[in-house]
Design a protein around this motif. Structure first.
Motif, PDB file in Angstrom:
ATOM      1  N   ARG A 594     -36.809  21.577 -14.221  1.00 25.32           N
ATOM      2  CA  ARG A 594     -35.104  21.134 -14.134  1.00 25.32           C
ATOM      3  C   ARG A 594     -34.218  21.929 -14.955  1.00 25.32           C
ATOM      4  NH1 ARG A 594     -33.927  15.057 -13.643  1.00 25.32           N
ATOM      5  NH2 ARG A 594     -35.108  15.387 -12.010  1.00 25.32           N
ATOM      6  N   GLY A 595     -33.329  22.131 -13.816  1.00 31.27           N
ATOM      7  CA  GLY A 595     -32.049  22.566 -15.102  1.00 31.27           C
ATOM      8  C   GLY A 595     -32.045  24.282 -15.157  1.00 31.27           C
ATOM      9  N   CYS A 596     -33.483  24.645 -14.663  1.00 29.50           N
ATOM     10  CA  CYS A 596     -34.181  26.136 -14.848  1.00 29.50           C
ATOM     11  C   CYS A 596     -33.642  26.875 -13.060  1.00 29.50           C
ATOM     12  CB  CYS A 596     -35.845  26.035 -15.133  1.00 29.50           C
ATOM     13  SG  CYS A 596     -35.403  26.055 -16.625  1.00 29.50           S
ATOM     14  N   VAL A 597     -32.781  25.848 -12.263  1.00 28.01           N
ATOM     15  CA  VAL A 597     -32.616  26.334 -10.625  1.00 28.01           C
ATOM     16  C   VAL A 597     -31.781  27.597 -10.622  1.00 28.01           C
ATOM     17  CG1 VAL A 597     -32.723  26.077  -8.434  1.00 28.01           C
ATOM     18  CG2 VAL A 597     -34.360  24.318  -9.831  1.00 28.01           C
ATOM     19  N   ALA A 598     -31.590  28.576 -10.158  1.00 23.58           N
ATOM     20  CA  ALA A 598     -29.887  29.513 -10.488  1.00 23.58           C
ATOM     21  C   ALA A 598     -30.412  29.700  -8.282  1.00 23.58           C
ATOM     22  CB  ALA A 598     -30.444  30.726 -11.079  1.00 23.58           C
ATOM     23  N   VAL A 599     -28.372  29.406  -8.608  1.00 26.46           N
ATOM     24  CA  VAL A 599     -28.299  29.760  -6.269  1.00 26.46           C
ATOM     25  C   VAL A 599     -27.045  30.845  -6.378  1.00 26.46           C
ATOM     26  CG1 VAL A 599     -27.232  29.054  -4.445  1.00 26.46           C
ATOM     27  CG2 VAL A 599     -29.278  27.506  -5.985  1.00 26.46           C
ATOM     28  N   PHE A 600     -27.471  31.381  -5.854  1.00 32.98           N
ATOM     29  CA  PHE A 600     -25.778  32.727  -6.123  1.00 32.98           C
ATOM     30  C   PHE A 600     -26.283  33.617  -4.559  1.00 32.98           C
ATOM     31  CE2 PHE A 600     -29.970  34.430  -8.275  1.00 32.98           C
ATOM     32  CZ  PHE A 600     -30.124  35.325  -7.902  1.00 32.98           C
ATOM     33  N   GLY A 601     -24.922  34.005  -4.269  1.00 34.11           N
ATOM     34  CA  GLY A 601     -24.956  34.682  -3.085  1.00 34.11           C
ATOM     35  C   GLY A 601     -25.079  36.467  -3.170  1.00 34.11           C
ATOM     36  N   ASP A 602     -26.163  37.183  -2.667  1.00 30.69           N
ATOM     37  CA  ASP A 602     -25.558  38.405  -2.831  1.00 30.69           C
ATOM     38  C   ASP A 602     -25.298  39.043  -1.922  1.00 30.69           C
ATOM     39  OD1 ASP A 602     -26.887  40.605  -3.616  1.00 30.69           O
ATOM     40  OD2 ASP A 602     -28.744  40.927  -2.382  1.00 30.69           O
ATOM     41  N   PRO A 603     -24.596  39.447  -2.012  1.00 34.72           N
ATOM     42  CA  PRO A 603     -22.875  40.461  -0.630  1.00 34.72           C
ATOM     43  C   PRO A 603     -24.443  41.523  -0.164  1.00 34.72           C
ATOM     44  CG  PRO A 603     -21.696  40.227  -2.328  1.00 34.72           C
ATOM     45  CD  PRO A 603     -23.545  39.824  -3.080  1.00 34.72           C
ATOM     46  N   ASP A 604     -24.328  41.686   0.909  1.00 35.84           N
ATOM     47  CA  ASP A 604     -24.636  42.434   2.085  1.00 35.84           C
ATOM     48  C   ASP A 604     -23.464  43.711   2.009  1.00 35.84           C
ATOM     49  OD1 ASP A 604     -25.563  44.420   3.608  1.00 35.84           O
ATOM     50  OD2 ASP A 604     -27.012  42.696   4.455  1.00 35.84           O
ATOM     51  N   PRO A 605     -23.846  45.129   0.909  1.00 35.72           N
ATOM     52  CA  PRO A 605     -22.056  46.149   1.693  1.00 35.72           C
ATOM     53  C   PRO A 605     -22.398  46.541   3.496  1.00 35.72           C
ATOM     54  CG  PRO A 605     -24.529  46.588   0.756  1.00 35.72           C
ATOM     55  CD  PRO A 605     -24.370  45.657   0.578  1.00 35.72           C
ATOM     56  N   THR A 606     -22.806  46.472   4.354  1.00 32.51           N
ATOM     57  CA  THR A 606     -22.583  46.693   5.893  1.00 32.51           C
ATOM     58  C   THR A 606     -22.890  45.538   6.280  1.00 32.51           C
ATOM     59  OG1 THR A 606     -25.276  45.694   5.625  1.00 32.51           O
ATOM     60  CG2 THR A 606     -25.203  48.617   4.950  1.00 32.51           C
ATOM     61  N   THR A 607     -22.840  44.720   6.126  1.00 33.73           N
ATOM     62  CA  THR A 607     -22.319  43.396   6.604  1.00 33.73           C
ATOM     63  C   THR A 607     -20.990  42.512   6.604  1.00 33.73           C
ATOM     64  OG1 THR A 607     -23.809  42.019   5.971  1.00 33.73           O
ATOM     65  CG2 THR A 607     -24.568  43.406   7.963  1.00 33.73           C
ATOM     66  N   GLY A 608     -20.605  42.603   5.070  1.00 30.37           N
ATOM     67  CA  GLY A 608     -20.322  42.216   4.512  1.00 30.37           C
ATOM     68  C   GLY A 608     -20.032  40.700   4.244  1.00 30.37           C
ATOM     69  N   SER A 609     -21.121  40.066   4.856  1.00 25.96           N
ATOM     70  CA  SER A 609     -21.333  38.343   4.444  1.00 25.96           C
ATOM     71  C   SER A 609     -22.602  38.448   3.325  1.00 25.96           C
ATOM     72  CB  SER A 609     -22.922  38.488   5.251  1.00 25.96           C
ATOM     73  OG  SER A 609     -23.509  39.094   5.856  1.00 25.96           O
ATOM     74  N   GLU A 610     -22.695  37.079   2.937  1.00 24.40           N
ATOM     75  CA  GLU A 610     -23.784  36.949   1.754  1.00 24.40           C
ATOM     76  C   GLU A 610     -24.500  36.561   2.139  1.00 24.40           C
ATOM     77  OE1 GLU A 610     -20.943  35.957  -2.056  1.00 24.40           O
ATOM     78  OE2 GLU A 610     -20.602  34.623  -0.791  1.00 24.40           O
ATOM     79  N   SER A 611     -25.616  36.259   0.990  1.00 21.24           N
ATOM     80  CA  SER A 611     -26.993  36.036   1.294  1.00 21.24           C
ATOM     81  C   SER A 611     -27.043  34.846   0.292  1.00 21.24           C
ATOM     82  CB  SER A 611     -28.524  37.448   1.429  1.00 21.24           C
ATOM     83  OG  SER A 611     -28.366  38.437   1.657  1.00 21.24           O
ATOM     84  N   SER A 655     -37.071  32.127 -17.434  1.00 14.13           N
ATOM     85  CA  SER A 655     -37.093  33.960 -16.689  1.00 14.13           C
ATOM     86  C   SER A 655     -35.313  33.531 -15.640  1.00 14.13           C
ATOM     87  CB  SER A 655     -37.905  33.719 -14.591  1.00 14.13           C
ATOM     88  OG  SER A 655     -39.248  34.085 -15.020  1.00 14.13           O
ATOM     89  N   VAL A 656     -34.805  32.669 -15.662  1.00 15.12           N
ATOM     90  CA  VAL A 656     -33.513  32.296 -14.651  1.00 15.12           C
ATOM     91  C   VAL A 656     -33.065  32.168 -16.729  1.00 15.12           C
ATOM     92  CG1 VAL A 656     -31.865  30.328 -14.257  1.00 15.12           C
ATOM     93  CG2 VAL A 656     -34.084  30.830 -12.746  1.00 15.12           C
ATOM     94  N   LEU A 657     -31.826  32.766 -16.132  1.00 12.25           N
ATOM     95  CA  LEU A 657     -30.849  33.207 -18.243  1.00 12.25           C
ATOM     96  C   LEU A 657     -29.786  32.076 -17.847  1.00 12.25           C
ATOM     97  CD1 LEU A 657     -30.428  37.453 -17.123  1.00 12.25           C
ATOM     98  CD2 LEU A 657     -31.403  35.877 -18.646  1.00 12.25           C
ATOM     99  N   LYS A 658     -29.195  32.015 -19.149  1.00 16.28           N
ATOM    100  CA  LYS A 658     -28.562  31.077 -19.622  1.00 16.28           C
ATOM    101  C   LYS A 658     -27.724  30.965 -20.490  1.00 16.28           C
ATOM    102  CE  LYS A 658     -32.119  27.087 -18.024  1.00 16.28           C
ATOM    103  NZ  LYS A 658     -32.304  25.645 -18.795  1.00 16.28           N
TER     104      LYS A 658
END
Length: 944
Positions: A594-611, A655-658
């Motif tokens: 708990r408290g050790c989860v990171a969620v983020f978007g990773d932009p795809d330069p070819t499609t312009g969408s975010e994973s 591993s999740v940076l804080k």
């Protein structure tokens, strides 16, 4: 006889109120944008505190004479404070018996203040933290201020007097080591009495504390020193005060912070035998550099003055109804704004005893926090949401049955997203201990506002707004929803503090109505002027006079609801997704830390969408169980946001940076993810030390090469300027006509700038007056401004120069030949004569060039304008031409003599015609010119 004295006392107070009211009205006219921040008292300085230049003081005296029907002596022009004016006013309106009565009243007031020994009142007239401390020392030096808990069960108890004695000794030692007013000193100390001694000692020395934190674990050494080396370099810290263990490796910081001269412990700061008196700070002096958590690549040090800190502390205290019979209990880190300002400095100001324990002690024994609230009958305390979560995990019926939390009236939750579930469970579990649900208080703040921005009144409790999740994600409308399955809860963070304002804007900067989500902006008396030595990030802070927070949310009935961070928001299929909701849900799953989860978007330069990427820490090693956990996480993400995750990574613990305060560093974790280094074990400490040492050697080599290049340019530039001015003196000054001399000066300055690598771009020359006189006003940011303006303007102008330059042989002849007019800055009587001289020059058809700020500083920001230039234009009936110079401060900063090549822009704006010839017309010209130059100068306002 008593009635006679009382009548004189009342009359005297009435005169005082009328005088201060008249002053306040004038300040609002002259400084409408800052009048809310200006505190007018009898001891306010007319020039520095209230911003009245000599001509404004002349206007003030005229209004006093009209208001009271008297004639003031000429010496009133030299008055420095309203107190002096009041004395002159009394002598003109009352006989000697009235003066005796006034002195008697003053004596009685002093006696009453002297009798006020125990708690009561607050240092409302204090302009600095030092003055607030002095206020308490004068009234109750033996009053207990701190209970500092270490490893033992008994605290170290410190009174105001004991704290100040240690601090004064440190201040003397710092001054003896060459620390000067405004120098930055970094503090890398744990929570202990030494921290309080050192922080206050730095303030007593007139210096600026820069709080940073020591590494929690040896394995973090490399990242820790890299991050804080950049902070120390950005702050230009002269000294680092730290513990002996950290000092052994702190020398490695020299590679990242070349200006760092001393790395010492408090024990090494022995007071010298000969006392060195440090210089006391003023209200506008920098009191703190608060670096935002997690700022590695581009450190952002929030600049906070004494006035800004006190404004925020007073606003929070007013809203929370703070009083000396309160008791504050805190484990919050002292390097964080909530622990430093909200807990300690606010307690110091209001005379509230502070019970403090270290964050590490809390993390290892969370219930110790609640035990101290019980033991000391705490009334105010709080934590980020994870602090309440830790307590919930540790609470058992046996351990809490003896607790009494009935006096805890403010249990605030801030610094990270507030979970309604956490707060409700916390209140429910501790209700048998006397904790009232009405004490729960979600709050909102940020370092750029000092600390607090939105705080509710005590006793309101938790307020939850449940809105339609689907409509909010698709359109940003926060429509109330009664169906629990379709509802998304948001926590009410309260209304803005007194004196502060909020607004929500869309992507184009247009203000939105209530219940529409957008970007949150604020303004108020403690809004920072920007980030220290970081003009690019500082410029991004402000939008039309409002400060961007970087958070998103909406307003309902004047209260704030935070929906997430702008930089963390993901957009998928036209929907706005916020990481916190997903992180909270995944963090509750069995097998996930708990408290050790990171969620983020990773932009795809070819499609312009975010994973959509989910990184979760787990201790599970079995492949089958890990695969099952990934499946459960995927289902949970869909349940929460109705969008599938593109990538799920299970990583080992740590591993999740804080950040230092426990917040998830999503951007930093994303960078590690992109490099394919998630879950990598840190290098052994010995390898980190070798790596840092090699980097230090390489850094010193780069510094040597950089210094050689700098000195080469330094000598070249000043040699060039010297040759250019010599040529002008020989070829230009002897010419018989001013227009000819100006033409030569114009071309010589253009050539010097070009050869020095200074690119001067000019726009708007068509606005310059051709057939009539006028007054050019420009912002003043550097010694280079006169050279740049001369290079930019093709027509001849006459500069207004300070009188001191006329007394110097090297400057008198060239300035006189160039038609400069000399003005006295400090004698109000002479300044008025100089203004008439300027009016005569304009009447003769000349164009004047004036820097109405009068002087400049190293810190960015447009300062207040003096009134003289605008009175000259109004009286002569000629236009004012605003000119904005952008970039010169970076080429030659402050009072230093180190030039740099670069680009400067000169923007000439349309002329402003006077609408009359009186004081009001001059003020309108002044305000209009200020706004035009502010819009183009690109630095924002300089905060008082």
């Amino acid at each position: 006889m008593v009635k006679h004295d009382d009548s004189h006392d009342m009359a005297d107070r009435k005169i005082e109120r009328r005088l201060l009211s008249l002053l306040e009205a004038l300040v609002k006219e002259i400084r409408p944008d800052r009048s809310d921040n200006v505190r007018v008292s009898l001891e306010s300085r007319l020039d520095r505190d209230l911003g009245l230049d000599s001509l404004a003081r002349s206007e003030l005296l005229l209004r006093i004479e009209q208001e009271f029907g008297i004639r003031l002596p000429e010496s009133a022009l030299l008055a420095e404070t309203p107190s002096t004016l009041l004395q002159l006013l009394r002598s003109s309106t009352a006989d000697s018996s009235c003066r005796v009565a006034a002195e008697s009243v003053s004596t009685k007031r002093k006696a009453a203040n002297a009798d006020e020994a125990e708690p009561g009142g607050e240092p409302s007239d204090a302009e600095t933290l030092n003055a607030a401390m002095d206020w308490h020392l004068q009234r109750h030096p033996d009053r207990t201020h701190l209970y500092v808990y270490g490893d033992g069960d008994e605290p170290q108890v410190l009174s105001y007097g004991e704290l100040n004695r240690e601090a004064q000794a440190i201040a003397t030692a710092l001054a003896a080591r060459g620390i000067r007013h405004g120098d930055r000193i970094a503090l890398m100390l744990p929570t202990s009495p030494d921290y309080f001694f050192a922080f206050l000692g730095i303030l007593r020395a007139g210096a600026v504390p820069v709080p940073i934190y020591p590494p929690a674990r040896p394995s973090q050494l490399e990242e820790h020193l890299r991050r804080h080396g950049r902070i120390l370099s950005n702050a230009g810290a002269e000294m680092l005060i730290t513990v002996d263990e950290a000092r052994k490796v702190a020398h490695l910081l020299h590679a990242e912070a070349p200006h760092l001269r001393h790395v010492i412990t408090l024990a090494e700061l022995d007071a010298p035998s000969a006392s060195v008196a440090p210089r006391a700070p003023s209200a506008s002096s920098l009191a703190l550099l608060q670096y935002t958590s997690g700022s590695t690549g581009d450190p952002k040090g929030v600049q906070l003055t004494h006035a800004q800190l006190l404004a925020n502390i007073r606003a929070m205290g007013e809203r929370l109804e703070a009083a000396p019979d309160d008791v504050f209990v805190s484990w919050l880190p002292l390097y964080h704004d909530m622990g430093l300002i909200a807990a300690w400095l606010a307690s110091l100001y209001y005379g509230i005893p502070l019970v403090v324990m270290s964050p590490l002690a809390f993390l290892s024994h969370p219930l110790r926090w609640l035990e101290l609230i019980d033991r000391h009958r705490g009334t105010i305390s709080g934590a980020p949401n994870f602090g309440y979560e830790l307590c919930l995990r540790a609470i058992t019926p046996e351990r809490v049955q003896a607790l009494d939390l009935s006096r805890w009236r403010v249990a605030f939750n801030g610094a990270e997203p507030v979970s309604a579930t956490t707060m409700e469970q916390f209140a429910e579990r501790l209700a048998p201990c006397g904790l009232r649900q009405e004490a729960l208080m979600p709050v909102y703040g940020l370092a750029e506002a000092a600390v607090g921005l939105c705080v509710a009144r005590p006793g309101r409790g938790l307020v939850i707004d449940r809105i339609n999740r689907e409509r909010f994600a698709s359109s940003g409308e926060a429509r109330p929803e009664s169906d629990p399955a379709a509802a998304q809860p948001f926590v009410n963070c309260g209304p803005p503090l007194p004196g502060y304002a909020l607004r929500i804007v869309d992507a184009e900067g247009h203000e939105l109505t209530e219940r529409q989500e957008g970007d949150l902006e604020f303004r108020g008396p403690s809004a920072t002027s920007g980030y220290f030595d970081n003009p690019e990030e500082s410029e991004k802070l402000y939008h039309d006079g409002w400060l961007r927070t970087g958070d998103r949310g909406y307003l309902a009935n004047g209260d704030l609801y935070i929906s997430g961070r702008r930089k963390d928001m993901l957009v998928r299929g036209g929907r706005n997704l916020y990481p916190y909701d997903i992180e909270t849900a995944v963090g509750r799953l069995e097998g996930v830390r708990r408290g050790c989860v990171a969620v983020f978007g990773d932009p795809d330069p070819t499609t312009g969408s975010e994973s959509l990427v989910v990184v979760a820490e787990t201790r599970i090693d079995d492949p089958a169980k890990r695969q099952e956990l990934c499946r459960v996480i995927a289902d949970t993400v869909v349940d929460v946001v109705n969008v599938p995750a593109d990538d799920i990574r299970l990583v080992p613990p740590h591993s999740v940076l804080k950040t230092s305060s426990g917040k998830i560093r999503r951007a930093a974790t994303r960078d590690v993810y992109r490099l394919g280094r998630l879950g990598e074990k840190p290098l052994p400490v010995w390898r980190q030390v070798i790596k840092l040492t090699l980097r230090a050697w390489a850094g010193r080599a780069r510094q040597g090469l950089s210094a050689a290049g700098y000195w080469t340019y330094y000598l070249y530039a000043w040699s060039l300027f010297g040759v250019g001015f010599t040529l002008f003196a020989l070829a230009g000054l002897p010419l018989p006509r001013l227009a000819w001399r100006w033409r030569v000066a114009h071309y010589v300055c253009r050539a010097m700038a070009r050869l020095a690598g200074i690119r001067v771009e000019v726009d708007g020359l068509e606005h310059l007056p051709r057939e009539r006189p006028g007054v050019i006003v420009a912002n003043h940011a550097s010694y280079l401004d006169a050279l740049i303006l001369t290079a930019a303007l093709p027509c001849s102008v006459r500069y207004l120069a300070k009188e001191e330059l006329e007394s110097r042989t090297t400057t008198r002849l060239p300035l006189t030949r160039m038609g400069a007019l000399f003005v006295e800055r400090f004698d109000p009587r002479q300044a008025e004569q100089d203004m008439h001289q300027a009016e005569r020059a304009v009447a003769n058809g000349d164009i004047l060039a004036i820097f109405p700020e009068g002087t400049f500083t190293a810190e960015p920001g447009l300062g207040d304008f003096h009134t003289g230039a605008f009175l000259t234009a109004a009286h002569a009936g000629v236009p004012v031409i605003p000119v904005a110079i952008t970039g010169s401060r970076q080429l030659l900063r402050g009072k230093e003599w180190r030039p740099h090549p670069g680009k400067v822009t000169v923007q000439v704006s349309a002329a402003l015609e006077p609408q009359g010839s009186d004081w009001d017309a001059a003020l309108k010209l002044k305000h209009a010119a200020y706004e035009v130059i502010l819009r183009h100068a690109g630095e924002g306002r300089r905060r008082p």
